[in-house]
Design an enzyme around this catalytic site. Structure first.
Site, PDB file in Angstrom:
ATOM      1  N   CYS A 142      -1.238   6.084   6.903  1.00 31.66           N
ATOM      2  CA  CYS A 142      -2.540   5.381   7.411  1.00 31.66           C
ATOM      3  C   CYS A 142      -2.298   5.025   8.908  1.00 31.66           C
ATOM      4  O   CYS A 142      -3.080   5.392   9.785  1.00 31.66           O
ATOM      5  CB  CYS A 142      -2.904   4.414   6.257  1.00 31.66           C
ATOM      6  SG  CYS A 142      -4.522   3.682   7.247  1.00 31.66           S
ATOM      7  N   TYR A 172     -17.758 -13.617  28.284  1.00 28.61           N
ATOM      8  CA  TYR A 172     -17.633 -12.720  27.003  1.00 28.61           C
ATOM      9  C   TYR A 172     -17.906 -13.630  25.933  1.00 28.61           C
ATOM     10  O   TYR A 172     -16.959 -13.335  24.644  1.00 28.61           O
ATOM     11  CB  TYR A 172     -16.070 -12.427  27.037  1.00 28.61           C
ATOM     12  CG  TYR A 172     -15.635 -11.850  28.410  1.00 28.61           C
ATOM     13  CD1 TYR A 172     -15.952 -10.523  28.981  1.00 28.61           C
ATOM     14  CD2 TYR A 172     -14.789 -12.839  29.197  1.00 28.61           C
ATOM     15  CE1 TYR A 172     -15.106 -10.259  30.289  1.00 28.61           C
ATOM     16  CE2 TYR A 172     -14.284 -12.583  30.527  1.00 28.61           C
ATOM     17  CZ  TYR A 172     -14.588 -11.079  30.962  1.00 28.61           C
ATOM     18  OH  TYR A 172     -14.335 -10.706  32.302  1.00 28.61           O
ATOM     19  N   GLU A 219     -22.536 -12.340  28.037  1.00 29.74           N
ATOM     20  CA  GLU A 219     -22.102 -11.409  27.326  1.00 29.74           C
ATOM     21  C   GLU A 219     -22.866 -10.136  27.971  1.00 29.74           C
ATOM     22  O   GLU A 219     -24.044 -10.113  28.088  1.00 29.74           O
ATOM     23  CB  GLU A 219     -22.402 -11.492  25.972  1.00 29.74           C
ATOM     24  CG  GLU A 219     -21.807 -10.263  25.098  1.00 29.74           C
ATOM     25  CD  GLU A 219     -20.699  -9.748  25.382  1.00 29.74           C
ATOM     26  OE1 GLU A 219     -20.538  -8.596  25.349  1.00 29.74           O
ATOM     27  OE2 GLU A 219     -19.781 -10.528  25.094  1.00 29.74           O
ATOM     28  N   GLN A 276     -16.318 -11.882  14.036  1.00 30.55           N
ATOM     29  CA  GLN A 276     -14.867 -11.696  13.672  1.00 30.55           C
ATOM     30  C   GLN A 276     -14.821 -11.385  12.359  1.00 30.55           C
ATOM     31  O   GLN A 276     -15.499 -11.773  11.376  1.00 30.55           O
ATOM     32  CB  GLN A 276     -14.425 -12.965  13.898  1.00 30.55           C
ATOM     33  CG  GLN A 276     -14.453 -13.451  15.466  1.00 30.55           C
ATOM     34  CD  GLN A 276     -13.276 -12.823  16.382  1.00 30.55           C
ATOM     35  OE1 GLN A 276     -12.606 -12.194  15.827  1.00 30.55           O
ATOM     36  NE2 GLN A 276     -13.305 -13.261  17.422  1.00 30.55           N
ATOM     37  N   ASP A 292     -13.137 -15.182  26.689  1.00 25.18           N
ATOM     38  CA  ASP A 292     -12.504 -14.596  25.454  1.00 25.18           C
ATOM     39  C   ASP A 292     -12.873 -12.972  25.648  1.00 25.18           C
ATOM     40  O   ASP A 292     -13.666 -12.519  25.129  1.00 25.18           O
ATOM     41  CB  ASP A 292     -13.266 -14.952  24.141  1.00 25.18           C
ATOM     42  CG  ASP A 292     -12.728 -14.372  23.085  1.00 25.18           C
ATOM     43  OD1 ASP A 292     -11.729 -13.543  22.806  1.00 25.18           O
ATOM     44  OD2 ASP A 292     -13.291 -14.542  21.895  1.00 25.18           O
ATOM     45  N   CYS A 307      -8.193  -0.225  -0.191  1.00 27.26           N
ATOM     46  CA  CYS A 307      -7.284  -0.908   1.056  1.00 27.26           C
ATOM     47  C   CYS A 307      -7.062  -2.442   0.814  1.00 27.26           C
ATOM     48  O   CYS A 307      -7.823  -3.129   0.396  1.00 27.26           O
ATOM     49  CB  CYS A 307      -8.186  -0.641   2.465  1.00 27.26           C
ATOM     50  SG  CYS A 307      -7.327  -1.548   3.620  1.00 27.26           S
ATOM     51  N   CYS A 355      -1.675  -0.350   9.028  1.00 23.62           N
ATOM     52  CA  CYS A 355      -0.674  -1.579   8.966  1.00 23.62           C
ATOM     53  C   CYS A 355       0.766  -1.029   9.334  1.00 23.62           C
ATOM     54  O   CYS A 355       1.578  -0.912   8.599  1.00 23.62           O
ATOM     55  CB  CYS A 355      -0.552  -1.928   7.588  1.00 23.62           C
ATOM     56  SG  CYS A 355      -2.115  -2.315   6.908  1.00 23.62           S
ATOM     57  N   CYS A 400       0.970  -1.155   0.220  1.00 25.31           N
ATOM     58  CA  CYS A 400      -0.185   0.240   0.071  1.00 25.31           C
ATOM     59  C   CYS A 400       0.766   1.341  -0.062  1.00 25.31           C
ATOM     60  O   CYS A 400       1.534   1.396   0.863  1.00 25.31           O
ATOM     61  CB  CYS A 400      -0.912  -0.081   1.113  1.00 25.31           C
ATOM     62  SG  CYS A 400      -1.837   1.489   1.369  1.00 25.31           S
ATOM     63  N   CYS A 430      -6.993 -11.183  23.174  1.00 30.99           N
ATOM     64  CA  CYS A 430      -6.099 -10.574  22.071  1.00 30.99           C
ATOM     65  C   CYS A 430      -5.330  -9.560  22.460  1.00 30.99           C
ATOM     66  O   CYS A 430      -4.732  -8.823  21.660  1.00 30.99           O
ATOM     67  CB  CYS A 430      -7.560  -9.561  21.202  1.00 30.99           C
ATOM     68  SG  CYS A 430      -8.270  -8.711  22.725  1.00 30.99           S
TER      69      CYS A 430
END
Length: 483
Positions: free
Chosen positions: A79, A318, A339, A289, A403, A165, A82, A73, A430
């Site tokens: 940006c 979660y 949740e 996701q 999660d 993108c 990335c 890119c 994450c």
């Protein structure tokens, strides 16, 4: 030597920071250098100075690293989406594996021997481009007043005009150009953040990677989209599987993208897609996701680590729209999902009905509140015999799956998990830092870390997912009071 802002320095990049920035030293002074790759020798301009370290950006690559590649890119530096696109994908995977390992060492307090005994190779992507099934594009104007859409420049709300993108679905370019064409031809204005005036704020595009179904949702600062039939005409004329065209009404002066009210202009309010053999219905507001191919690998690992035989009771904390819960339910006796977002639970219940899964129950609330309530509270069914069996299963499940969001698990939630004493805990994370913090508490509370594996969900960014398996030790360590 004392440095100041705007000083130029030559730096050899020896390490990588948490956000993918290069780390090097100039006269002993540590610098975090944006857009530098480990192994580079760069000329950098200092942008900010602290007492013991500073920040800089690359002005010139003097000697390129053997891991440096030509970014796909042309806007990757501006940006900021990335952060590590200039690094070869193979080296990106090494960086992410090291990131997990180092956080387990530094924050989790595990020894190198412990980690090396349980850590498995990171799961990379076969194709680390065009993997996102959802993208939100701000709409605005350039300095000449031309209508544009694209992405915000890093740490700003200045829009970089880019309809193509490299991480998004390839068809996004056609859709965005059709939307801009419609706006120009029908004098439809873009929103201006500084004044709160103008109509179109964002364009949301969702794509079902298995179904091929496409949703286009314009977020508008008003109640109505002028000449909406012209937009529908342009989008349905594209050689795509257009399924949903709608608007999201957001008239608030806020950074929140989506409004609460959705109005359908054409087609359905939802698209459908398949994940892990299950069918999901996705609205503009649904959590789903964004990298379905890697998600199947991630959830496959979670299922493998859970080692279900059909006799187990599982708590899924979660749980979102129930993706992991429903995957587990296919192999478990009973699954309970929790949740905090009410709409997500409604989606989870609907997804269970759609897939004809009946051995799962979903609850709205914070995991740190719901779980202790079930552990300490009254039985949840009226039949006396069922009370005993059901209560025992709820209070002492075989497996707990978590999660959590980036901040990790709440301490009270972790304490209740320890008190419930499941045979296995599967932790999907994450953020390696909060994962390491939580694993430390769980292992101090009587569990042993058995397996750790990273999954690259977001190629060319600094983010990495991790799946861990913890097993209860036979010898109890300390017991936690959750009252």
């Amino acid at each position: 030597m004392e440095f100041k802002k705007n000083d130029m320095v030559t730096v050899t990049i020896e390490d990588i920071g948490n956000d993918g920035e290069g780390i090097g030293k100039a006269a002993g002074y540590t610098l975090f250098v944006k857009d530098a790759v480990i192994g580079d020798v760069v000329e950098a301009k200092i942008t900010k100075c602290k007492k013991n370290y500073g920040y800089a950006r690359v002005e010139k690559v003097v000697t390129p690293s053997p891991f440096r590649v030509e970014p796909k890119c042309p806007f990757h530096r501006q940006c900021g989406g990335c952060q590590i696109q200039a690094m070869s994908y193979e080296r990106q995977l090494v960086y992410k594996q090291d990131k997990i390992r180092n956080d387990l060492l530094r924050i989790g307090g595990f020894t190198a021997e412990q980690i090396d005994a349980v850590m498995e190779p990171i799961v990379g992507m076969e194709e680390p481009w065009h993997y996102r099934n959802k993208a939100q594009f701000p709409v605005g104007y350039d300095r000449e007043g031309n209508l544009i859409t694209g992405f915000y420049a890093g740490r700003t709300h200045d829009i970089i005009a880019n309809t193509d993108c490299a991480l998004g679905a390839p068809e996004n370019k056609l859709i965005l150009e059709a939307v801009l064409s419609y706006m120009r031809e029908n004098q439809v204005s873009a929103y201006r953040e500084n004044t709160g005036e103008g109509l179109v704020r964002h364009v949301l595009i969702r794509t079902g990677f298995c179904s091929g179904e496409i949703m286009v949702c314009l977020v508008i600062n008003g109640k109505k989209l002028p000449a909406a039939e012209k937009l529908v005409e342009k989008l349905t004329a594209l050689q795509l599987k257009m399924t949903s065209i709608c608007v999201s009404i957001n008239t608030e002066r806020t950074n929140v993208i989506m409004g609460k009210e959705i109005r359908v202009l054409w087609g359905s309010e939802r698209i459908q897609d398949t994940l892990c053999g299950l069918t999901f219905s996705i609205s503009p507001l649904s959590f789903y996701q964004v990298n379905p191919r890697q998600t199947e690998k991630l959830y496959g690992l979670a299922l493998e680590y859970a080692a279900l035989t059909g006799d187990e009771t599982v708590w899924d904390l979660y749980c979102g729209i129930g993706t992991i819960s429903l995957c587990m339910a296919k192999r478990a006796k009973k699954v309970y999902g929790v949740e905090v977002v009410p709409q997500a639970i409604e989606d989870a219940k609907e997804n269970a009905r759609r897939n004809q899964i009946t051995n799962v129950e979903f609850y709205v609330g914070k995991a740190e509140e719901i779980l202790p309530d079930f552990y300490e509270g009254e039985p949840s069914v009226s039949d006396e015999d069922a009370d005993v069996e059901n209560r025992s299963e709820q209070r002492h499940p075989d497996v707990i799956v978590v999660d959590p969001p980036r901040k990790g698990c709440d301490e009270r939630c972790l304490e209740t998990m320890l008190a419930m004493q499941p045979k296995r805990i599967v932790y999907v994370s994450c953020d390696p830092a909060t994962l390491a913090r939580d694993l430390k508490m769980l292992c101090e509370g009587g569990y042993e870390l058995k397996k750790v594996r990273g999954v690259d969900q977001f190629g060319h960014t600094g983010h990495v997912e991790t799946v861990c398996l913890l097993s209860k030790l036979n010898v109890a360590k300390h017991y936690v009071n959750v009252t």
